[in-house]
Design an enzyme around this catalytic site. Structure first.
Site, mmCIF file in Angstrom:
data_model
loop_
_atom_site.group_PDB
_atom_site.id
_atom_site.type_symbol
_atom_site.label_atom_id
_atom_site.label_comp_id
_atom_site.label_asym_id
_atom_site.label_seq_id
_atom_site.Cartn_x
_atom_site.Cartn_y
_atom_site.Cartn_z
ATOM 1 N N SER A 125 7.714 -18.688 -30.024
ATOM 2 C CA SER A 125 6.650 -18.967 -30.996
ATOM 3 C C SER A 125 6.378 -20.467 -31.055
ATOM 4 O O SER A 125 7.293 -21.280 -30.861
ATOM 5 C CB SER A 125 7.115 -18.468 -32.364
ATOM 6 O OG SER A 125 6.279 -18.980 -33.373
ATOM 7 N N TYR A 149 13.739 -18.329 -39.458
ATOM 8 C CA TYR A 149 13.066 -17.559 -38.397
ATOM 9 C C TYR A 149 12.852 -18.431 -37.158
ATOM 10 O O TYR A 149 13.218 -18.076 -36.041
ATOM 11 C CB TYR A 149 11.725 -17.007 -38.904
ATOM 12 C CG TYR A 149 10.780 -16.593 -37.792
ATOM 13 C CD1 TYR A 149 11.077 -15.513 -36.968
ATOM 14 C CD2 TYR A 149 9.597 -17.300 -37.540
ATOM 15 C CE1 TYR A 149 10.223 -15.143 -35.930
ATOM 16 C CE2 TYR A 149 8.739 -16.937 -36.508
ATOM 17 C CZ TYR A 149 9.052 -15.857 -35.704
ATOM 18 O OH TYR A 149 8.214 -15.499 -34.674
ATOM 19 N N LYS A 153 14.406 -18.439 -33.132
ATOM 20 C CA LYS A 153 13.620 -18.469 -31.880
ATOM 21 C C LYS A 153 14.135 -19.585 -30.964
ATOM 22 O O LYS A 153 14.292 -19.395 -29.757
ATOM 23 C CB LYS A 153 12.130 -18.685 -32.190
ATOM 24 C CG LYS A 153 11.453 -17.471 -32.771
ATOM 25 C CD LYS A 153 11.267 -16.402 -31.705
ATOM 26 C CE LYS A 153 10.843 -15.081 -32.298
ATOM 27 N NZ LYS A 153 10.971 -13.941 -31.400
#
Ligand code: NAD
Ligand code: UD1
Length: 339
Positions: A125, A149, A153
């Site tokens: 992302s 989050y 990643k």
């Protein structure tokens, strides 16, 4: 043509990618624990493609079941979408995010390693870049995610960089998506978030369809032309085609390499509300409210590397994104399996 294992294939981006892969003639094995999706999306992918594929309801944390997938099927490459993606939820329950996203990927890579499968496309992302220091954002931009989050990643990216460097043969594409929106033009598959949507486009669509009263525009005092936040929205069908290009061109990846998937074009929140109003044929009400903590004013990609390396570029503009999002939302006002 190859057999591709797709993890998280029932989800938003996964389901569109499955369709594009099937249409390109690949065989699929799809696994998903359905924690944020419905099997209905996969039934619709079969209907749209007129092709069938294997689906197994498996959790990435179930290592024996995962290992068995590689024993039962002869897998050539893996596209790994499965993961949790809600920023706020990750702040409230970081353990869940680290376990699911990082330990889940560790299990997957372990199983691949044992089965001698070394071709992997991973859903990363743009959030790994953190606060943009320079625009447009290239792959060389420093990495510094802010949320748990985003940190999961980056942790997975680091894990894959280490694994790919440990022995020859690994070919890993880290695809860093900007803001995926839109739906398949048929309106059969699309984004179906549970609860109150965190992201702009699904929220706007739920207002358009009458499920919510008005869009809260988070911040109108940014240093941008209309004062609202600017993002690089990308049509999910462009994204799906980007995955096809990546998995078919993994020979161009030696070891592990990151590639942005974006359009290179930024739009403001008010641009999106206006374009969505046009697509829905009705004025979408909104109100200006204070900034959302953690948001940045503007971010968009430099998509040059994707073009050079994958021979891929996004083709669809904001009006098409809104038209297709609206088509899905108006045909499925309450999402999958709830109509
Ligand atoms: P999604 O939630 O629609 O799809 C993810 C799928 O993974 C779901 O079907 C879910 O049930 C499944 N899943 C989650 N944990 C699992 C586990 N432990 N075992 C098996 N299945 C599991 O999300 P999406 O928007 O399609 O995103 C796909 C991937 O792309 C995610 O990894 C996400 O972090 C990443 N990504 C998404 C965006 C975005 O805005 N949608 C942006 C950048 C990156
Ligand atoms: C968010 C996540 C990011 C994730 C991305 C894609 C945060 C801080 N970042 O990015 O990690 O990779 O989603 O899933 O959550 N907006 C409104 N009203 C709304 C919703 C959003 O005005 O109801 C605005 C936001 O302030 C932003 C733009 O719309 O300017 C896009 O927001 P969103 O869709 O949530 O994406 P990002 O914030 O870019």
């Amino acid at each position: 043509m190859s057999t591709i294992l797709v993890t998280g294939g029932a989800g938003f981006i996964g389901s569109h990618t499955c369709l594009v892969l099937l249409e390109a003639g690949h065989d699929l094995v799809v696994i998903d624990n359905l924690c944020n999706s419905s099997e209905e999306s996969l039934r619709r992918v079969e209907g749209l493609s007129d092709k069938s594929f294997v689906f197994e309801k498996i959790d990435l944390l179930d290592q024996p079941a995962l290992e068995q997938v590689f024993v039962t099927h002869s897998i050539d490459a893996v596209i790994h979408f499965a993961g949790l993606k809600a920023v706020g939820e990750s702040v409230e329950d970081p353990l869940w995010y680290w376990r699911n996203n990082v330990a889940g990927t560790l299990n997957l890579v372990d199983a691949m390693n044992r089965a001698d499968v070394r071709d992997l496309v991973f859903s990363s992302s743009s959030t790994v870049y953190g606060m943009p220091e320079e625009l447009p954002v290239t792959e060389a931009h420093p990495l510094g995610p802010v949320s748990p989050y985003g940190k999961t990643k980056l942790a997975v990216e680091d894990l894959l960089r280490d694994v790919a460097a440990s022995k020859p043969g690994w070919r890993v594409a880290l695809l860093r998506y900007f803001n995926p929106v839109g739906a398949h033009p048929s309106g059969e598959i699309g984004e179906d978030p549970t609860g109150i949507p965190n992201n702009l486009m699904p929220f706007v669509m739920q207002v358009a369809v009458g499920r919510r009263e008005r869009v809260a525009v988070f911040g109108s005092d940014y240093d941008t032309p209309d004062g609202t936040g600017i993002r690089d929205y990308i049509h999910v069908m462009d994204l799906a085609e980007g995955h096809l290009a990546a998995v078919e061109r993994l020979e161009r990846f030696e070891g592990c390499e990151a590639v942005n998937l974006g359009t290179g074009q930024g739009y403001s929140v008010l641009d999106v509300v206006r374009a969505a109003s046009g697509a829905a044929g009705r004025e979408i009400p909104y109100e200006l409210v204070p900034r959302r903590p953690g948001d940045v004013a503007a971010v968009w990609s430099d998509p040059g590397l994707a073009k050079a390396k994958l021979g891929w570029q996004a083709l669809r503009g904001l009006d098409e994104m809104c038209r297709d999002s609206w088509h899905f939302q108006s045909r499925n006002p309450h999402g999958f399996a709830k109509t």
